[in-house]
Design an enzyme around this catalytic site. Structure first.
Site, PDB file in Angstrom:
ATOM      1  N   THR A  92       0.870  -1.178   0.000  1.00  0.00           N
ATOM      2  CA  THR A  92       0.000   0.000   0.000  1.00  0.00           C
ATOM      3  C   THR A  92       0.902   1.222   0.000  1.00  0.00           C
ATOM      4  OG1 THR A  92      -1.676  -1.179   1.274  1.00  0.00           O
ATOM      5  CG2 THR A  92      -1.832   1.218   1.215  1.00  0.00           C
ATOM      6  N   LYS A 167      -7.943   1.610  -3.278  1.00  0.00           N
ATOM      7  CA  LYS A 167      -7.663   1.225  -1.886  1.00  0.00           C
ATOM      8  C   LYS A 167      -7.793   2.433  -0.939  1.00  0.00           C
ATOM      9  CE  LYS A 167      -5.144  -0.802   1.554  1.00  0.00           C
ATOM     10  NZ  LYS A 167      -5.310  -2.036   2.236  1.00  0.00           N
ATOM     11  N   LYS A 242      -1.913   5.140   8.490  1.00  0.00           N
ATOM     12  CA  LYS A 242      -1.071   5.162   7.285  1.00  0.00           C
ATOM     13  C   LYS A 242      -1.933   5.377   6.032  1.00  0.00           C
ATOM     14  CE  LYS A 242       1.489   2.283   4.109  1.00  0.00           C
ATOM     15  NZ  LYS A 242       2.047   0.995   3.719  1.00  0.00           N
TER      16      LYS A 242
HETATM   17  P1  NAD Z   1       5.999  -5.870   7.240  1.00  0.00           P
HETATM   18  O1  NAD Z   1       6.765  -4.729   7.792  1.00  0.00           O
HETATM   19  O2  NAD Z   1       5.633  -7.013   8.140  1.00  0.00           O
HETATM   20  O3  NAD Z   1       6.794  -6.491   5.986  1.00  0.00           O
HETATM   21  C1  NAD Z   1       7.552  -5.745   5.082  1.00  0.00           C
HETATM   22  C2  NAD Z   1       8.835  -6.520   4.826  1.00  0.00           C
HETATM   23  O4  NAD Z   1       9.576  -5.843   3.811  1.00  0.00           O
HETATM   24  C3  NAD Z   1       9.755  -6.609   6.035  1.00  0.00           C
HETATM   25  O5  NAD Z   1       9.988  -7.979   6.341  1.00  0.00           O
HETATM   26  C4  NAD Z   1      11.032  -5.901   5.606  1.00  0.00           C
HETATM   27  O6  NAD Z   1      12.209  -6.484   6.119  1.00  0.00           O
HETATM   28  C5  NAD Z   1      10.944  -6.037   4.109  1.00  0.00           C
HETATM   29  N1  NAD Z   1      11.726  -5.072   3.320  1.00  0.00           N
HETATM   30  C6  NAD Z   1      11.776  -3.724   3.420  1.00  0.00           C
HETATM   31  N2  NAD Z   1      12.550  -3.207   2.443  1.00  0.00           N
HETATM   32  C7  NAD Z   1      13.004  -4.251   1.708  1.00  0.00           C
HETATM   33  C8  NAD Z   1      13.819  -4.372   0.550  1.00  0.00           C
HETATM   34  N3  NAD Z   1      14.349  -3.297  -0.051  1.00  0.00           N
HETATM   35  N4  NAD Z   1      14.074  -5.611   0.070  1.00  0.00           N
HETATM   36  C9  NAD Z   1      13.549  -6.709   0.659  1.00  0.00           C
HETATM   37  N5  NAD Z   1      12.757  -6.659   1.748  1.00  0.00           N
HETATM   38  C10 NAD Z   1      12.472  -5.447   2.265  1.00  0.00           C
HETATM   39  O7  NAD Z   1       4.690  -5.235   6.594  1.00  0.00           O
HETATM   40  P2  NAD Z   1       3.329  -6.002   6.189  1.00  0.00           P
HETATM   41  O8  NAD Z   1       2.364  -5.939   7.323  1.00  0.00           O
HETATM   42  O9  NAD Z   1       3.659  -7.305   5.576  1.00  0.00           O
HETATM   43  O10 NAD Z   1       2.751  -4.989   5.096  1.00  0.00           O
HETATM   44  C11 NAD Z   1       3.304  -4.922   3.787  1.00  0.00           C
HETATM   45  C12 NAD Z   1       2.470  -3.965   2.964  1.00  0.00           C
HETATM   46  O11 NAD Z   1       1.118  -4.431   2.925  1.00  0.00           O
HETATM   47  C13 NAD Z   1       2.400  -2.539   3.534  1.00  0.00           C
HETATM   48  O12 NAD Z   1       2.455  -1.631   2.473  1.00  0.00           O
HETATM   49  C14 NAD Z   1       1.066  -2.511   4.255  1.00  0.00           C
HETATM   50  O13 NAD Z   1       0.508  -1.201   4.317  1.00  0.00           O
HETATM   51  C15 NAD Z   1       0.237  -3.405   3.357  1.00  0.00           C
HETATM   52  N6  NAD Z   1      -0.909  -4.039   4.029  1.00  0.00           N
HETATM   53  C16 NAD Z   1      -0.753  -4.609   5.254  1.00  0.00           C
HETATM   54  C17 NAD Z   1      -1.847  -5.203   5.864  1.00  0.00           C
HETATM   55  C18 NAD Z   1      -1.701  -5.869   7.229  1.00  0.00           C
HETATM   56  O14 NAD Z   1      -2.725  -6.202   7.840  1.00  0.00           O
HETATM   57  N7  NAD Z   1      -0.478  -6.101   7.720  1.00  0.00           N
HETATM   58  C19 NAD Z   1      -3.107  -5.207   5.241  1.00  0.00           C
HETATM   59  C20 NAD Z   1      -3.221  -4.644   3.975  1.00  0.00           C
HETATM   60  C21 NAD Z   1      -2.114  -4.046   3.378  1.00  0.00           C
END
Ligand code: NAD
Length: 292
Positions: A92, A167, A242
């Site tokens: 997102t 979204k 966010k």
């Molecule tokens: P998270 O922080 O758990 O996971 C993100 C991962 O990306 C981390 O493990 C981090 O180490 C990795 N990362 C960062 N930069 C990197 C790079 N350059 N190369 C490789 N890995 C890298 O976050 P999440 O909860 O999994 O959310 C991910 C996305 O999904 C976000 O944009 C969030 O807004 C969206 N989202 C989350 C949810 C939820 O409920 N968690 C729901 C809908 C949307």
């Protein structure tokens, strides 16, 4: 299909597993070793870098925290990918960043789309996510079966950027409507109205909405709502803050008179500075009560 999956955190780790279950070859990478090891225990092949994962892929999926992470990651992986590789960003991110990422991919000789999700970690685990896709017709046709292995609904919203737009517009409705429902419950309390009485009227009248009938912010009327479970998310206040921040950026960039959306973004930003960050976003009702 050979898929690279970059970003194996709370969401990406579970989504990548479902691609493996569906029979895809998945090369994964995460900067965090623990996330990478966890995914490799579920059949994802651990790559040494994002560029190494992307090098042989037909499709590169990114699931990263925010726009700057996606843009930095694209800087690394676009030159490493074979010409014509399809890039699907499921994070997102800001609509402007989504357009910039798609432009960078196309300029480097690739194809790009955005496919943010709703459904949270529960949906990611059960493969019941909703994908909102911004893509050219032919790219949508190519990616749809892959996304369907991770979700229940895949909606084509328009060209690149349209998925992110859908979204944040949806979540702007949700944030504002949760505040409105919560304010009504607190006002009802002050007027001597029981939660159940207000629920019985509004849920069958013009106040009806998802924030009331599925995610009801007070305990009682909807037994499965987070209010009955100490406001455990669900959808955390930090994520709502966010998404409303992204909506507010777009509102300002396009000069829209979205007064409620902007105010909702401020209210949730303040909420997420404290304990609200880790609570379900419906706990905003408690903050309204405290401030009343
Ligand atoms: P998270 O922080 O758990 O996971 C993100 C991962 O990306 C981390 O493990 C981090 O180490 C990795 N990362 C960062 N930069 C990197 C790079 N350059 N190369 C490789 N890995 C890298 O976050 P999440 O909860 O999994 O959310 C991910 C996305 O999904 C976000 O944009 C969030 O807004 C969206 N989202 C989350 C949810 C939820 O409920 N968690 C729901 C809908 C949307």
């Amino acid at each position: 299909m050979r898929i690279a999956f970059i970003g194996l955190g709370n969401m990406g780790g579970l989504m990548a597993r479902n691609l493996v279950k569906a029979g895809h070859h998945v090369d994964g990478f995460d900067l965090d070793d623990a996330a990478l090891n966890e995914a490799s225990g579920h059949g994802v092949r651990a790559a040494g870098s994002a560029a190494a994962a992307a090098g042989d892929a037909d499709l590169v999926i990114t699931m990263l925290p925010a726009g700057p992470h996606v843009l930095r990651c694209y800087d690394d992986i676009l030159p490493a990918a074979r010409p014509g590789t399809l890039f699907a960003d499921c994070s997102t991110i800001d609509v402007a960043d989504a357009h910039a990422a798609a432009r960078a991919a196309v300029t480097a000789g690739h194809r790009a789309l955005d496919a943010p999700v709703s459904g949270g970690v529960v949906g990611a685990s059960a493969a019941t996510l909703t994908f909102m896709v911004g893509a050219a017709e032919s790219d949508f046709a190519a990616v749809e079966p892959v996304l369907a292995a991770m979700g229940r609904r895949v909606v084509h919203c328009g060209g690149p950027g349209a998925g992110q737009a859908a979204k944040i517009c949806n979540n702007m409705i949700l944030g504002a409507s949760m505040i409105a429902v919560s304010e009504a419950f607190v006002l009802g309390e002050r007027l001597g109205l029981s939660h159940q009485a207000l629920y019985d009227v509004a849920s069958a009248a013009s106040g009806q909405c998802w924030a009331l009938t599925t995610n009801c912010p007070v305990p009682g009327p909807v037994p499965a709502s987070p209010a009955n479970h100490d406001y455990r998310p669900g959808f955390a206040g930090a994520l709502m803050a966010k998404d409303l921040g992204l909506a507010a950026n777009a509102v300002r960039a396009h000069g829209v008179a979205a007064d409620l959306g902007l105010h909702a973004a401020e209210i949730y930003a303040a909420f997420a500075e404290g304990a609200g960050a880790g609570q379900d976003f419906s706990a905003i009702v408690n903050s309204i009560r405290e401030r009343s």
